[in-house]
Motif scaffolding. Structure first.
Motif, PDB file in Angstrom:
ATOM      1  N   ALA A  22       0.686  -1.282   0.022  1.00  0.00           N
ATOM      2  CA  ALA A  22       0.066  -0.028  -0.023  1.00  0.00           C
ATOM      3  C   ALA A  22       0.801   1.037  -0.036  1.00  0.00           C
ATOM      4  O   ALA A  22       0.223   2.425  -0.344  1.00  0.00           O
ATOM      5  CB  ALA A  22      -0.862   0.024   1.349  1.00  0.00           C
ATOM      6  N   ASP A  23       2.134   1.130   0.358  1.00  0.00           N
ATOM      7  CA  ASP A  23       3.072   2.436   0.596  1.00  0.00           C
ATOM      8  C   ASP A  23       3.525   2.859  -0.819  1.00  0.00           C
ATOM      9  O   ASP A  23       3.979   2.158  -1.727  1.00  0.00           O
ATOM     10  CB  ASP A  23       4.292   1.999   1.351  1.00  0.00           C
ATOM     11  CG  ASP A  23       5.029   3.154   1.523  1.00  0.00           C
ATOM     12  OD1 ASP A  23       4.987   4.265   1.297  1.00  0.00           O
ATOM     13  OD2 ASP A  23       5.783   2.950   2.707  1.00  0.00           O
ATOM     14  N   GLU A  24       3.112   4.093  -1.068  1.00  0.00           N
ATOM     15  CA  GLU A  24       3.401   4.545  -2.667  1.00  0.00           C
ATOM     16  C   GLU A  24       4.941   5.034  -2.606  1.00  0.00           C
ATOM     17  O   GLU A  24       5.498   5.734  -3.537  1.00  0.00           O
ATOM     18  CB  GLU A  24       2.813   5.808  -2.715  1.00  0.00           C
ATOM     19  CG  GLU A  24       1.234   5.371  -2.923  1.00  0.00           C
ATOM     20  CD  GLU A  24       0.796   4.869  -4.276  1.00  0.00           C
ATOM     21  OE1 GLU A  24       2.040   4.761  -5.189  1.00  0.00           O
ATOM     22  OE2 GLU A  24      -0.005   4.160  -4.463  1.00  0.00           O
ATOM     23  N   GLY A  25       5.577   4.828  -1.203  1.00  0.00           N
ATOM     24  CA  GLY A  25       6.997   5.483  -1.288  1.00  0.00           C
ATOM     25  C   GLY A  25       7.917   4.455  -2.135  1.00  0.00           C
ATOM     26  O   GLY A  25       7.626   3.234  -2.411  1.00  0.00           O
ATOM     27  N   GLY A  26       9.311   4.976  -2.058  1.00  0.00           N
ATOM     28  CA  GLY A  26      10.180   4.087  -2.738  1.00  0.00           C
ATOM     29  C   GLY A  26      11.251   3.408  -1.968  1.00  0.00           C
ATOM     30  O   GLY A  26      11.035   3.499  -0.687  1.00  0.00           O
ATOM     31  N   PHE A  27      12.138   3.220  -2.475  1.00  0.00           N
ATOM     32  CA  PHE A  27      13.300   2.310  -1.820  1.00  0.00           C
ATOM     33  C   PHE A  27      14.785   3.048  -2.050  1.00  0.00           C
ATOM     34  O   PHE A  27      14.638   3.965  -2.825  1.00  0.00           O
ATOM     35  CB  PHE A  27      13.418   0.826  -2.340  1.00  0.00           C
ATOM     36  CG  PHE A  27      12.237  -0.072  -2.132  1.00  0.00           C
ATOM     37  CD1 PHE A  27      12.094  -0.629  -0.879  1.00  0.00           C
ATOM     38  CD2 PHE A  27      11.322  -0.226  -2.992  1.00  0.00           C
ATOM     39  CE1 PHE A  27      11.194  -1.453  -0.719  1.00  0.00           C
ATOM     40  CE2 PHE A  27      10.354  -1.115  -3.098  1.00  0.00           C
ATOM     41  CZ  PHE A  27      10.112  -1.454  -1.788  1.00  0.00           C
ATOM     42  N   ASP A  28      15.487   3.031  -0.725  1.00  0.00           N
ATOM     43  CA  ASP A  28      16.658   3.542  -0.800  1.00  0.00           C
ATOM     44  C   ASP A  28      17.496   3.012  -1.848  1.00  0.00           C
ATOM     45  O   ASP A  28      18.523   3.522  -2.548  1.00  0.00           O
ATOM     46  CB  ASP A  28      17.077   3.715   0.552  1.00  0.00           C
ATOM     47  CG  ASP A  28      16.666   4.179   1.654  1.00  0.00           C
ATOM     48  OD1 ASP A  28      15.794   5.405   1.336  1.00  0.00           O
ATOM     49  OD2 ASP A  28      16.514   3.694   2.780  1.00  0.00           O
ATOM     50  N   ALA A  29      17.522   1.705  -2.257  1.00  0.00           N
ATOM     51  CA  ALA A  29      18.277   0.883  -2.952  1.00  0.00           C
ATOM     52  C   ALA A  29      17.717  -0.395  -3.302  1.00  0.00           C
ATOM     53  O   ALA A  29      16.856  -1.011  -2.593  1.00  0.00           O
ATOM     54  CB  ALA A  29      19.570   0.751  -2.290  1.00  0.00           C
ATOM     55  N   ALA A  30      18.407  -0.989  -4.374  1.00  0.00           N
ATOM     56  CA  ALA A  30      17.989  -2.296  -4.818  1.00  0.00           C
ATOM     57  C   ALA A  30      19.064  -2.882  -5.474  1.00  0.00           C
ATOM     58  O   ALA A  30      19.950  -2.228  -6.283  1.00  0.00           O
ATOM     59  CB  ALA A  30      16.861  -2.150  -5.785  1.00  0.00           C
ATOM     60  N   THR A  31      19.208  -4.277  -5.296  1.00  0.00           N
ATOM     61  CA  THR A  31      20.177  -4.964  -5.881  1.00  0.00           C
ATOM     62  C   THR A  31      19.939  -6.493  -5.920  1.00  0.00           C
ATOM     63  O   THR A  31      18.874  -6.925  -5.135  1.00  0.00           O
ATOM     64  CB  THR A  31      21.599  -4.729  -5.435  1.00  0.00           C
ATOM     65  OG1 THR A  31      22.466  -5.323  -6.147  1.00  0.00           O
ATOM     66  CG2 THR A  31      21.945  -5.263  -4.081  1.00  0.00           C
ATOM     67  N   LEU A  32      20.657  -7.467  -6.388  1.00  0.00           N
ATOM     68  CA  LEU A  32      20.477  -8.869  -6.390  1.00  0.00           C
ATOM     69  C   LEU A  32      21.634  -9.117  -5.322  1.00  0.00           C
ATOM     70  O   LEU A  32      22.764  -8.565  -5.252  1.00  0.00           O
ATOM     71  CB  LEU A  32      21.003  -9.439  -7.453  1.00  0.00           C
ATOM     72  CG  LEU A  32      19.539  -9.418  -8.549  1.00  0.00           C
ATOM     73  CD1 LEU A  32      20.171 -10.075  -9.705  1.00  0.00           C
ATOM     74  CD2 LEU A  32      18.426  -9.805  -8.131  1.00  0.00           C
ATOM     75  N   SER A  33      21.189 -10.145  -4.320  1.00  0.00           N
ATOM     76  CA  SER A  33      22.387 -10.406  -3.257  1.00  0.00           C
ATOM     77  C   SER A  33      23.236 -11.608  -4.104  1.00  0.00           C
ATOM     78  O   SER A  33      23.200 -11.915  -5.256  1.00  0.00           O
ATOM     79  CB  SER A  33      21.585 -11.404  -2.030  1.00  0.00           C
ATOM     80  OG  SER A  33      21.090 -12.740  -2.671  1.00  0.00           O
ATOM     81  N   GLU A  34      24.085 -11.951  -3.335  1.00  0.00           N
ATOM     82  CA  GLU A  34      25.182 -12.889  -3.734  1.00  0.00           C
ATOM     83  C   GLU A  34      24.640 -14.124  -4.221  1.00  0.00           C
ATOM     84  O   GLU A  34      25.304 -14.861  -5.217  1.00  0.00           O
ATOM     85  CB  GLU A  34      26.214 -13.117  -2.881  1.00  0.00           C
ATOM     86  CG  GLU A  34      27.253 -11.902  -2.350  1.00  0.00           C
ATOM     87  CD  GLU A  34      28.217 -12.213  -1.309  1.00  0.00           C
ATOM     88  OE1 GLU A  34      29.083 -13.132  -1.530  1.00  0.00           O
ATOM     89  OE2 GLU A  34      28.029 -11.719  -0.519  1.00  0.00           O
ATOM     90  N   ASN A  35      23.415 -14.583  -3.719  1.00  0.00           N
ATOM     91  CA  ASN A  35      22.679 -15.886  -4.103  1.00  0.00           C
ATOM     92  C   ASN A  35      21.656 -15.775  -5.145  1.00  0.00           C
ATOM     93  O   ASN A  35      20.930 -16.567  -5.362  1.00  0.00           O
ATOM     94  CB  ASN A  35      22.576 -16.514  -2.708  1.00  0.00           C
ATOM     95  CG  ASN A  35      21.392 -16.031  -2.023  1.00  0.00           C
ATOM     96  OD1 ASN A  35      20.628 -14.975  -2.592  1.00  0.00           O
ATOM     97  ND2 ASN A  35      20.785 -16.445  -0.872  1.00  0.00           N
ATOM     98  N   GLY A  36      21.727 -14.430  -5.524  1.00  0.00           N
ATOM     99  CA  GLY A  36      20.604 -14.423  -6.640  1.00  0.00           C
ATOM    100  C   GLY A  36      19.140 -13.666  -6.042  1.00  0.00           C
ATOM    101  O   GLY A  36      18.179 -13.494  -6.701  1.00  0.00           O
ATOM    102  N   SER A  37      18.885 -13.617  -4.824  1.00  0.00           N
ATOM    103  CA  SER A  37      17.433 -13.148  -4.391  1.00  0.00           C
ATOM    104  C   SER A  37      17.813 -11.527  -4.540  1.00  0.00           C
ATOM    105  O   SER A  37      18.606 -10.725  -4.732  1.00  0.00           O
ATOM    106  CB  SER A  37      17.600 -13.295  -2.757  1.00  0.00           C
ATOM    107  OG  SER A  37      17.482 -14.512  -2.782  1.00  0.00           O
ATOM    108  N   MET A  38      16.355 -11.005  -4.614  1.00  0.00           N
ATOM    109  CA  MET A  38      16.285  -9.417  -4.754  1.00  0.00           C
ATOM    110  C   MET A  38      16.399  -8.926  -3.376  1.00  0.00           C
ATOM    111  O   MET A  38      15.617  -9.405  -2.471  1.00  0.00           O
ATOM    112  CB  MET A  38      15.021  -9.251  -5.545  1.00  0.00           C
ATOM    113  CG  MET A  38      15.040  -9.373  -7.041  1.00  0.00           C
ATOM    114  SD  MET A  38      13.478  -8.932  -7.822  1.00  0.00           S
ATOM    115  CE  MET A  38      13.853  -9.199  -9.661  1.00  0.00           C
TER     116      MET A  38
END
Length: 444
Positions: free
Chosen positions: A51-67
């Motif tokens: 429900a939150d319209e706010g964004g994220f500070d950062a995003a990447t893939l982890s070393e094992n491929g998870s978001m």
């Protein structure tokens, strides 16, 4: 540069990249989150996130491929296979940081992965969940020409950017850092605009801003039609009006890598990357990107409704559907080749294909229909299929050939043969093995 990026990632090899991101005891593959202790993640948490319209500070893939999606003092982890997102305290996974991050970056070199987290003028580097020696460092010391306080960062591979590159975003400015040369060049991408976070997934690049995202070309910043799109419809598994995410809802068993639903086709391209097709979804089995499904036309423009057979040859990927064939440039973001789709008979000299495969270094295509296989010399013009040879199978869903041998797929199982000669000479099928367990590392 005091310690070049390549050396930092060499340290990653020494420390061992097979461990999770935490400093805690590693968990078995597929068992639990890679961050150690987690905050309670219940339906209310997920509902608030969606429900939150706010964004994220950062995003990447982890070393094992998870978001990984960073927000304040927390990080959300989204794994493949329809698992519910997990919310973790930032300090539990990376206690040295002591606060929110500005940007996050996973870098891969030589099959090894390192995770970089940016905060103000400093950057922290981790491998196997361990802080590398000499960190934190000034951003400009690790990435010369890149200022502190970046908004986002994303890796770009040689086949996409002409060399190992990191794209940094700060306001309206894009900085391309050449990892090998240690040189930074500024780019102007007015069509893209600022990015609060950036993500590379399945060879595509995404700029996140608030609750929306845009896909962009990593060399030109060009944004294709149809964007922006809602982040919660594609990356965050939200449910309810307007969100219906397919990872655990509308895609059903097709989107669950561990389900026993059959695959329509699999292929291994010239770089050894494996792609799997099921229904209207495409999976890339490259471990760095996890095993996330993605709608077929989003990855392979123009193809929709399933793939009957697939193979790679001479820098191109061929997708067969009914009586038509599409061709894409391999390693270039799956760019469609002009003039396709074409008739299957015209392109390959066959009218039907249940499966198809080429082996590394070979000019021969093997097309399977029913219980027979025909060989096609791909260097010939026009291409003509040879006489059919019987197989020890009365039908298959897909086929693939790698340096490990020839694989035939049917239902939830696959059958492995050392090579084409052994396959054509076999009187009985090879022992069945489970596709999900072997290729998706699922528990049997």
């Amino acid at each position: 540069m005091g310690v070049p990026v390549a050396i930092c990632l060499a340290w990653a090899l020494a420390l061992g990249c097979t461990h999770p991101l935490t400093h805690s005891k590693p968990e078995a593959a597929g068992e639990g989150p890679p961050h150690g202790a987690e905050l309670p993640s219940n339906d209310t948490d997920l509902a608030e996130l969606c429900a939150d319209e706010g964004g994220f500070d950062a995003a990447t893939l982890s070393e094992n491929g998870s978001m990984l999606f960073f927000r304040g003092e927390e990080v959300w982890e989204i794994s493949a296979g329809g698992a519910r997102p997990q919310r973790h305290p930032l300090a539990q996974a990376w206690p040295e940081l002591g606060g929110p991050v500005d940007a996050a970056l996973r870098l891969q070199r030589g099959g090894q992965r390192g995770l970089y987290l940016f905060q103000g003028e400093q950057v922290w580097a981790y491998a196997g969940g361990q802080l590398l020696p000499g960190f934190p460092r000034r951003v400009g010391d690790e990435f010369p020409g890149v200022p502190g306080g970046v908004d986002a960062a994303v890796e770009c591979h040689p086949e996409e950017c002409g060399g190992d590159t990191v794209l940094f975003f700060k306001g309206d400015t894009v900085l391309a850092f050449d990892v090998t040369l240690g040189v930074t060049k500024a780019r102007a991408w007015p069509a893209l605009g600022p990015c609060g976070a950036a993500l590379r997934w399945l060879g595509r690049f995404f700029c996140l801003r608030g609750s929306s995202f845009r896909r962009f070309h990593p060399l030109s910043g060009e944004v294709p039609p149809g964007y922006p799109r809602d982040l919660r419809r594609f990356f965050i598994p939200c449910a309810g009006p307007g969100h219906g995410h397919g990872h655990n809802a509308s895609w059903g068993d097709d989107g669950d890598r561990c389900s026993q639903a059959p695959f329509g086709a699999l292929l291994s391209d010239d770089a050894g990357r494996v792609f799997a097709f099921r229904g209207n979804l495409s999976f890339q089995l490259e471990t760095g990107d996890g095993h996330h499904p993605w709608p077929l036309p989003h990855v392979w423009p123009g193809v929709e409704g399933g793939v009957d057979a697939a193979f790679a040859w001479d820098g191109r990927i061929y997708l067969l559907q009914g009586s038509r064939v599409w061709v894409f440039l391999s390693g270039r973001g799956h760019r469609p080749v002009l003039g396709y789709p074409r008739a299957l008979q015209e392109e390959l000299g066959v009218s039907r294909a249940d499966a198809a495969f080429t082996c590394p270094g070979s000019v021969h295509l093997y097309v399977i229909a029913g219980d027979g296989v025909r060989r096609v010399d791909l260097t010939q013009t026009p291409r003509v299929a040879g006489e059919a040879t019987s197989l020890p199978h009365d039908g298959v869903d897909g086929a693939m050939c790698t340096r490990d041998g020839v694989f035939l797929f049917r239902g939830a199982d696959f059958y492995q043969y050392p090579g084409v000669t052994q396959l054509l000479g076999a009187q009985q099928p090879a022992p069945p093995q489970n596709i999900a367990a072997r290729f998706f590392r699922c528990p049997q």
